[in-house]
Design a protein around this motif. Structure first.
Motif, PDB file in Angstrom:
ATOM      1  N   ILE A 118      42.858 -13.622  -0.287  1.00 54.25           N
ATOM      2  CA  ILE A 118      42.292 -13.196  -1.556  1.00 54.25           C
ATOM      3  C   ILE A 118      40.867 -12.977  -1.444  1.00 54.25           C
TER       4      ILE A 118
ATOM      5  N   ILE B  66      37.091 -11.634  -2.806  1.00 51.25           N
ATOM      6  CA  ILE B  66      36.250 -11.666  -3.772  1.00 51.25           C
ATOM      7  C   ILE B  66      35.217 -10.468  -3.551  1.00 51.25           C
TER       8      ILE B  66
ATOM      9  N   LYS C   3      47.399 -23.561  -1.113  1.00 51.11           N
ATOM     10  CA  LYS C   3      46.061 -23.250  -0.717  1.00 51.11           C
ATOM     11  C   LYS C   3      46.308 -21.860  -0.133  1.00 51.11           C
ATOM     12  N   HIS C   4      45.026 -21.007  -0.358  1.00 47.54           N
ATOM     13  CA  HIS C   4      45.190 -19.642   0.271  1.00 47.54           C
ATOM     14  C   HIS C   4      43.904 -19.608   0.885  1.00 47.54           C
ATOM     15  N   PHE C   5      43.949 -18.573   1.708  1.00 49.37           N
ATOM     16  CA  PHE C   5      42.624 -17.781   2.272  1.00 49.37           C
ATOM     17  C   PHE C   5      41.901 -17.290   1.216  1.00 49.37           C
ATOM     18  N   VAL C   6      40.650 -17.316   1.449  1.00 43.73           N
ATOM     19  CA  VAL C   6      39.622 -16.952   0.440  1.00 43.73           C
ATOM     20  C   VAL C   6      38.520 -16.251   1.233  1.00 43.73           C
TER      21      VAL C   6
ATOM     22  N   PHE D  18      35.406 -15.299   5.657  1.00 51.14           N
ATOM     23  CA  PHE D  18      36.196 -16.406   4.884  1.00 51.14           C
ATOM     24  C   PHE D  18      35.128 -17.288   4.245  1.00 51.14           C
ATOM     25  N   VAL D  19      35.572 -17.583   2.834  1.00 46.71           N
ATOM     26  CA  VAL D  19      34.761 -18.563   2.106  1.00 46.71           C
ATOM     27  C   VAL D  19      34.833 -20.100   2.857  1.00 46.71           C
ATOM     28  N   GLU D  20      33.721 -20.900   3.130  1.00 50.03           N
ATOM     29  CA  GLU D  20      33.983 -21.872   3.850  1.00 50.03           C
ATOM     30  C   GLU D  20      34.237 -22.988   2.809  1.00 50.03           C
ATOM     31  N   PRO D  21      34.544 -24.263   3.171  1.00 50.96           N
ATOM     32  CA  PRO D  21      34.579 -25.333   2.366  1.00 50.96           C
ATOM     33  C   PRO D  21      33.495 -25.484   1.359  1.00 50.96           C
ATOM     34  N   LYS D  22      32.260 -25.733   1.833  1.00 49.16           N
ATOM     35  CA  LYS D  22      31.161 -26.096   1.180  1.00 49.16           C
ATOM     36  C   LYS D  22      30.399 -24.955   0.504  1.00 49.16           C
ATOM     37  N   GLU D  23      30.891 -23.897   0.475  1.00 51.22           N
ATOM     38  CA  GLU D  23      29.905 -23.056   0.059  1.00 51.22           C
ATOM     39  C   GLU D  23      30.699 -22.269  -1.337  1.00 51.22           C
ATOM     40  N   SER D  24      29.633 -21.889  -1.928  1.00 52.92           N
ATOM     41  CA  SER D  24      30.273 -21.179  -3.305  1.00 52.92           C
ATOM     42  C   SER D  24      30.457 -19.691  -3.008  1.00 52.92           C
ATOM     43  N   LEU D  25      31.078 -18.993  -3.788  1.00 55.80           N
ATOM     44  CA  LEU D  25      31.610 -17.622  -3.412  1.00 55.80           C
ATOM     45  C   LEU D  25      30.145 -16.847  -3.061  1.00 55.80           C
ATOM     46  N   ASP D  26      29.274 -16.914  -4.004  1.00 56.71           N
ATOM     47  CA  ASP D  26      27.757 -16.340  -3.918  1.00 56.71           C
ATOM     48  C   ASP D  26      27.137 -16.741  -2.715  1.00 56.71           C
TER      49      ASP D  26
END
Lengths: 233, 233
Positions: free
Chosen positions: A94, A96, A9-12, A50-58
């Motif tokens: 990574i 976006i 897994k990676h940090f996003v 950072f992108v959280e577990p339960k959220e989309s990129l948007d």
DNA sequence: AATTTAAATGTAAGGATTACACTTAAAAAA
DNA sequence: TTTTTTAAGTGTAATCCTTACATTTAAATT
């Protein structure tokens, strides 16, 4: 489920290139923030998180923007994803990138202040961390392409604006002069601007008529196969 | 370093929309593979894989493509990133889509077979897993935009091709007919095609002259401010 | 020699783009 | 009240690009 557990897994993260337009200085600005954690603490950075577990990129992009500006519904779109392994010295992250267009007056000043963010002119940006300068360059290209084919410039202006202001905006985004008569001819011929019975009187004796973007007309035209196209010279 | 350890990591994948062109059937095809693991094992899928710890996104795309096709240097670019939390029922996976253009004849058949991949016509695709249909649609739009402004169509053709074949390719990508005389006028006027002293004789008695793309001339023109533009009607 | 098939070719009309400079409105100054 | 100043507002002609459209040509086959 642990189906993919052999994989790493990676940090996003999501980073937002937040464009604003300074109608007085006739400059595109970016909303930047002072980084509040290591590495590169205290340096200038795009708005990110950072992108959280339960959220989309948007959703992550929306959350980050709201946290910094208080704004809920903002014109935003994905720009590009950056994945060089060493782009962040803290760890492999990574990112976006999204770009957003907001009218400078709209942001919540207190919120901005408490988050250490401020508007910085695109033409004299401070040193940005990591690959953020590359993100900015690409997002600007995206924006240039976008305002050519979609009526998004209005997102950067107050509801009422003059044709001179609109032209100045295009000049700021394209970073070159455009011909006044041709610009007006083209934008007015689309029939999506509504001329108001009111003049802007700060910048000239004569005063310049205010216009506003009529979204209803635009939507109707779109349904009839119309394409916004402001190929400016 | 454990700087970001409060944050959640995510699986990150790369999915490749691999376009090929079938010069005989005049159809765009996609290289699809039968998924060899759960979930959705046995169903059709884009070529994909997880991003490894020490590779960039671009490198992951290159690796995935090479594994399936044996090809090393392929025209490829990033399309879009997909991050809905439920897009993969196996787990939360963020996916960066790339699209690739390859000449069908180039792929390594044995490798393809042992990977369970095959070319499927874009116009009658099998059911694809997850959000792969959306990825395909967006990648096709990207491709349509790209071949308009960059000479990338040649990546999908053999080195020698006729103007009829080139036009058929554009028609396949745009999914509509284009005017023959105007098409030839435009592409030839750019001066980037080299007419060979040799004819293709399979499809007509008269035979059609072969051409090839002259990359050197194109590069020279580019440096002098030339922009490829094939706005086709 | 006639037929068949697909490749190759040109032109005119219309539309869009570009280049370009003067007039107008209104406030401020004389 | 006239003149000056400033920026807003406007039109046209030339050129270029796009589009629509049909016949001729080359070569094999009958």
């Amino acid at each position: 489920m642990k189906i993919y557990s052999n994989y790493t897994k990676h940090f996003v993260a999501v980073d937002c290139i937040i464009f604003g337009y300074d109608i007085l200085e006739k400059e595109i600005k970016l909303l930047l923030s002072k980084r509040m954690f290591e590495p590169a603490k205290g340096r200038w950075s795009l708005a990110g998180g950072f992108v959280e577990p339960k959220e989309s990129l948007d959703d992550a992009a929306i959350r980050i923007l709201r946290k910094l500006t208080g704004l809920e519904s903002v014109y935003m779109m994905q720009s590009y994803s950056y994945g060089e392994t060493d782009r962040d010295p803290g760890d492999r992250v990574i990112s976006i990138a999204y770009f957003a267009l907001i009218a400078i007056r709209d942001i919540n000043k207190e919120l901005a202040e408490q988050n250490g963010v401020s508007w910085r002119s695109l033409s004299r940006l401070p040193d940005l961390i990591f690959d953020h300068p590359i993100m900015v360059r690409r997002a600007l290209t995206d924006l240039q392409n976008e305002i050519k084919i979609r009526p998004v410039g209005f997102e950067l202006l107050p509801e009422k604006f003059t044709l001179v202001q609109l032209q100045d905006l295009y000049e700021a985004i394209y970073q070159r002069k455009v011909d006044k008569r041709n610009f007006r001819k083209k934008i007015l011929s689309m029939g999506i601007l509504e001329k108001l019975d009111e003049k802007e009187r700060e910048t000239s004796k004569k005063g310049a008529y205010y216009y506003k973007f009529n979204e209803d007309i635009y939507k109707r035209l779109r349904q009839n196969g119309f394409y916004f196209n402001l190929d400016v010279n």
